[in-house]
Design a protein around this motif. Sequence first.
Motif, short mmCIF file in Angstrom:
data_model
loop_
_atom_site.label_atom_id
_atom_site.label_comp_id
_atom_site.label_asym_id
_atom_site.label_seq_id
_atom_site.Cartn_x
_atom_site.Cartn_y
_atom_site.Cartn_z
N MET A 218 1.23 -1.27 -0.01
CA MET A 218 0.33 0.19 -0.04
C MET A 218 1.08 1.44 0.47
N ARG A 219 0.70 1.48 -0.64
CA ARG A 219 1.75 3.27 -1.17
C ARG A 219 0.64 4.65 0.10
N LEU A 220 0.93 5.39 0.50
CA LEU A 220 0.23 6.66 1.17
C LEU A 220 0.92 7.79 0.83
N ASP A 221 0.42 9.07 0.86
CA ASP A 221 0.74 11.05 1.09
C ASP A 221 1.49 10.60 2.80
N PHE A 222 2.76 10.53 2.39
CA PHE A 222 3.91 11.10 3.99
C PHE A 222 4.66 11.75 3.82
N PRO A 223 5.04 12.58 4.67
CA PRO A 223 4.33 12.59 5.68
C PRO A 223 2.82 13.28 5.47
N PRO A 224 2.16 13.15 6.97
CA PRO A 224 0.55 13.96 7.15
C PRO A 224 0.85 15.37 6.53
N LYS A 225 0.33 15.67 5.86
CA LYS A 225 0.28 17.32 5.41
C LYS A 225 0.22 18.33 7.06
N TYR A 226 -0.18 18.16 7.91
CA TYR A 226 -0.56 18.59 8.77
C TYR A 226 -0.98 17.90 10.00
N THR A 227 -0.21 17.83 11.64
CA THR A 227 -0.57 17.29 12.65
C THR A 227 -0.52 18.49 14.10
N GLU A 228 -1.52 17.93 14.27
CA GLU A 228 -2.81 18.79 15.73
C GLU A 228 -1.84 17.67 16.73
N GLN B 90 -4.54 11.18 5.28
CA GLN B 90 -4.32 10.93 4.09
C GLN B 90 -4.81 10.09 3.04
N LYS B 91 -4.41 9.90 2.55
CA LYS B 91 -4.64 9.51 1.01
C LYS B 91 -3.82 8.82 0.07
N VAL B 92 -4.51 7.36 -0.12
CA VAL B 92 -4.26 6.12 -0.58
C VAL B 92 -4.10 6.45 -2.37
N TYR B 93 -2.35 5.80 -2.82
CA TYR B 93 -2.31 6.60 -4.30
C TYR B 93 -2.47 4.73 -4.59
N GLU B 94 -2.39 3.30 -3.23
CA GLU B 94 -2.26 2.28 -4.23
C GLU B 94 -2.00 1.43 -3.07
N ILE B 95 -2.94 0.34 -3.48
CA ILE B 95 -4.22 -0.23 -2.98
C ILE B 95 -2.56 -1.28 -1.67
N ASP B 96 -2.38 -1.63 -3.38
CA ASP B 96 -1.39 -2.91 -3.93
C ASP B 96 0.27 -2.55 -4.05
N SER B 97 0.96 -1.78 -3.36
CA SER B 97 2.59 -2.14 -4.10
C SER B 97 3.49 -2.21 -4.18
N GLY B 98 3.15 -4.43 -4.39
CA GLY B 98 3.75 -5.16 -4.90
C GLY B 98 3.89 -5.56 -3.09
N TYR B 99 5.24 -7.06 -3.48
CA TYR B 99 5.63 -7.82 -2.14
C TYR B 99 6.51 -7.47 -1.72
N GLY B 100 7.75 -7.13 -2.11
CA GLY B 100 8.67 -6.68 -0.54
C GLY B 100 9.14 -5.05 -1.31
N THR B 101 8.37 -3.66 -1.25
CA THR B 101 9.28 -2.61 -1.82
C THR B 101 10.77 -1.98 -1.15
N LYS B 102 11.25 -2.48 -2.54
CA LYS B 102 12.98 -1.99 -2.23
C LYS B 102 13.00 -0.86 -1.12
N THR B 103 13.91 -0.39 -0.18
CA THR B 103 14.28 0.26 1.22
C THR B 103 14.07 1.35 0.28
N LYS B 104 15.16 2.14 -1.09
CA LYS B 104 14.56 3.09 -1.85
C LYS B 104 13.67 3.57 -2.00
#
Length: 404
Positions: A1-11, A22-36
């Motif tokens: 799963m891919r989300l926007d990060f960091p959150p735009k604002y924190t109270e 926060q918004k979901v950009y991908e529900i499934d971003s792959g098996y093992g996303t590389k660190t980079k």
Amino acid sequence: MRLDFPPKYTEVIGAVKIHSLQKVYEIDSGYGTKTKNSQLNNSTISFGNKKISKICNEMAIVIPVKNEKLSLLEGVLSGVPNECLIIIVSNSQKTPVDRYSMEVEMVKQYSQFTNKRIAIVHQRDSNLGRIFHKLNYSSILDNYSQIRSGKAEGMVIGILLAKMHGMKYVGFVDSDNYFPGAVNEYVKIFASGFAMSKSHLSNVRVCWRSKPKVANNRVYFPRWGRISEHSNKYLNDLISYITGFERDIVTTGNAGEHALSMSLAENMDFSTGYSVEPYELINILEKFGGIINETTNSTKDFVEVFQIETRNPHFHENKGDEHITGMLYESLNVINNSKICNTEITKDIKNHMIMLQHKANNGSIKLNGNNNDHIMAPINTIPIDKFNELVIDSPQLLHLFNVQ
């Protein structure tokens, strides 16, 4: 799963950090996303299936049920990732038709095909009531030492069963969802929120992208439900009063789909019935916001609240205006009764509640208006080993499928 990060604002309120939506950009971003690639251009973060699966293996999904269609419930079960422990807390009728037995039989057959770990218990089982009575946890019981019928009471039972099975996280999903894919997304959102959290005290709350409705032979997608619009407003008014600046950060006041780390869940009070979701935010602010009692904003003890918007719409069973009016009344009442609610907000809420009462009386709707008497104490007051022992000693109480 891919989300926007960091959150735009924190109270930040005391030791509470409420993150903006926060918004979901991908529900499934792959098996093992590389660190980079896990954080892309400092604007998104992703968690591969391996990470999601690891957290799901430590998470129980609690599904409160009351007389739902069996096919609808089975669809919800099909959307929960296989790694999760599923806990169904049923308050379905036993007479004149035993719907609970039908649910147990359906779960039994379903588990044989999927090999999912599923536990099912009836909320009003007299043996369960006796267990709480023996453990002196009377805040969940009615005047007859039976467990009350509210949704929150079922959630508390689910949390205890999750703790009994050693779960680190507990999520809640309503049983009336027509889209199994949406359920799957909710659970992945829970896991992503816990993966993002830097605290052991975490609350992940789902904001539906839309709630489809059919009118004039067309489907349209309103942004807010009829309850969320109002409960969000008053919760934001409350935060604005506390901070001294107008805020609209809360978008998940009545998030039926939400999750808690067990460290937070076992230390929270719970309000009865359908006021449970807004009261969770109220209780977090009361206990950790430094408004009533001083708190220390340490890296160990702060609470993180994540709010994440789905990609899937939320299409659920229509329970009618009476159900909606009752839920809204309970939600407003619990905000109104809070120790941190100021006079001006109380006045606005009371006027709104009077309007709801007038509407209810014209429609002969019965409203429950005294939630203040039914705040359930934290479950950390219950010795979990003793609870486990008493449940095991009641062999007909809990039905287990593929659960050790």
